[in-house]
Design an enzyme around this catalytic site. Structure first.
Site, PDB file in Angstrom:
ATOM      1  N   GLU A  71     -16.489  18.789  -0.596  1.00  0.00           N
ATOM      2  CA  GLU A  71     -16.217  18.938  -1.815  1.00  0.00           C
ATOM      3  C   GLU A  71     -16.930  20.149  -2.376  1.00  0.00           C
ATOM      4  OE1 GLU A  71     -13.628  17.294  -3.119  1.00  0.00           O
ATOM      5  OE2 GLU A  71     -13.602  15.920  -1.339  1.00  0.00           O
ATOM      6  N   HIS A 240     -10.718  12.388  -2.996  1.00  0.00           N
ATOM      7  CA  HIS A 240     -11.675  13.571  -3.368  1.00  0.00           C
ATOM      8  C   HIS A 240     -13.297  13.165  -3.502  1.00  0.00           C
ATOM      9  CE1 HIS A 240      -8.050  15.907  -3.828  1.00  0.00           C
ATOM     10  NE2 HIS A 240      -7.611  14.945  -4.891  1.00  0.00           N
TER      11      HIS A 240
END
EC number: 3.1.15.-
Length: 281
Positions: A71, A240
């Protein structure tokens, strides 16, 4: 002759006779119908799905994979200015046993961004990563050193080798996997280059699971969650979140292996360079 007779009986070929020349079926051994022979021909067993599956599993070069999903800093609906480059803020990796489908080890660190130290509201909402989390994180350079130590220990414990690390087994029995080429081909490569960080050579080759997924299932998913849903899997955790994404990628890999997909390296940034095993092991 027996094959010709059987083909006639099954309707695969026809014989054309001149008028009045057709023989009496009762006296012609080739025209007589033998039900036992046809039954025997139709009952020849084809390879079972189980045997085909076992054969493909035996052909699978990798018994383990390391699923990675970074990320990074991001901004909403606009390309960041030139000085705003994406920086890794979460570094997760899971070691997955493809035979058992189990995650056997995890590496997970949050990373302190230096170029854009303040996370955007969009980034926090998307990833769930809070500002205080990255503030207490470590530099990427330190995380790579720690990851290399983790990797060394896990590979030694299982006698694993990465592709191009062993001349006697150039494929290895363990490989990195990502969803698209972004993680290693763009994000990590660019950040290491900008910051002068020595990137381990084993990050130069990986399997893009999306590429093989599209080829195997003949389906182009609109996103990762759609890819899971198409094969009957549900996303577990938070989308995510790097560690959750990596775990779900491992689950998808195991599903694809069960379905018979074969995996190979899809991207190699240094195709003529062999890995130095001492750097890893």
């Amino acid at each position: 002759m027996a094959l010709i007779k059987l083909a006639r009986q099954l309707g695969l070929i026809d014989t054309i006779y001149v008028d009045g020349a057709r023989p009496d079926p009762n006296n012609d051994p080739e025209e007589s119908f033998n039900e036992d022979e046809v039954t025997e021909a139709n009952s020849v067993p084809a390879k079972s799905k189980k045997s085909r599956k076992s054969k493909r599993l035996a052909m699978q070069p990798y018994s383990y994979v390391i699923a990675v999903d970074f990320e990074a800093t991001c901004w909403e609906k606009q390309a960041p200015p030139e000085w705003r480059e994406a920086e890794i803020i979460e570094f997760p990796a899971v070691l997955v046993n493809l035979k058992t489908g189990k995650i056997e080890a995890e590496f997970h660190q949050y990373i302190l961004p230096f170029e854009s130290p303040r996370l955007s509201a969009y980034c926090t909402e998307l990833t769930g990563i809070q500002q205080k989390t990255v503030d207490s994180g470590m530099p990427l350079r330190t995380a790579i050193v720690m990851f290399n130590e983790w990797l060394r220990n896990e590979m030694r414990a299982r006698n694993l080798t990465l592709p191009k690390m062993n001349k006697s087994n150039i494929l290895g029995n363990c490989a990195f996997v990502t969803w698209t080429d972004w993680d290693f081909g763009i994000c990590l490569a660019k950040e290491c280059s900008r910051k002068g960080i020595r990137k381990p050579a084993y990050f130069n080759q990986w399997i893009d699971v999306r590429a093989i997924y599209r080829s195997w299932y003949k389906y182009r998913p609109c996103n990762f969650t759609d890819a899971l849903s198409h094969v009957g899997l549900a996303f577990e955790g938070k989308a995510h979140s790097g560690i959750d994404d990596a775990k779900n990628l491992g689950a998808l890999m195991c599903k694809m292996v069960r379905d018979g997909a074969l995996f190979s390296i899809t991207k190699d940034l240094t195709p003529y360079q062999q890995l130095n095993p001492r750097f890893v092991l």
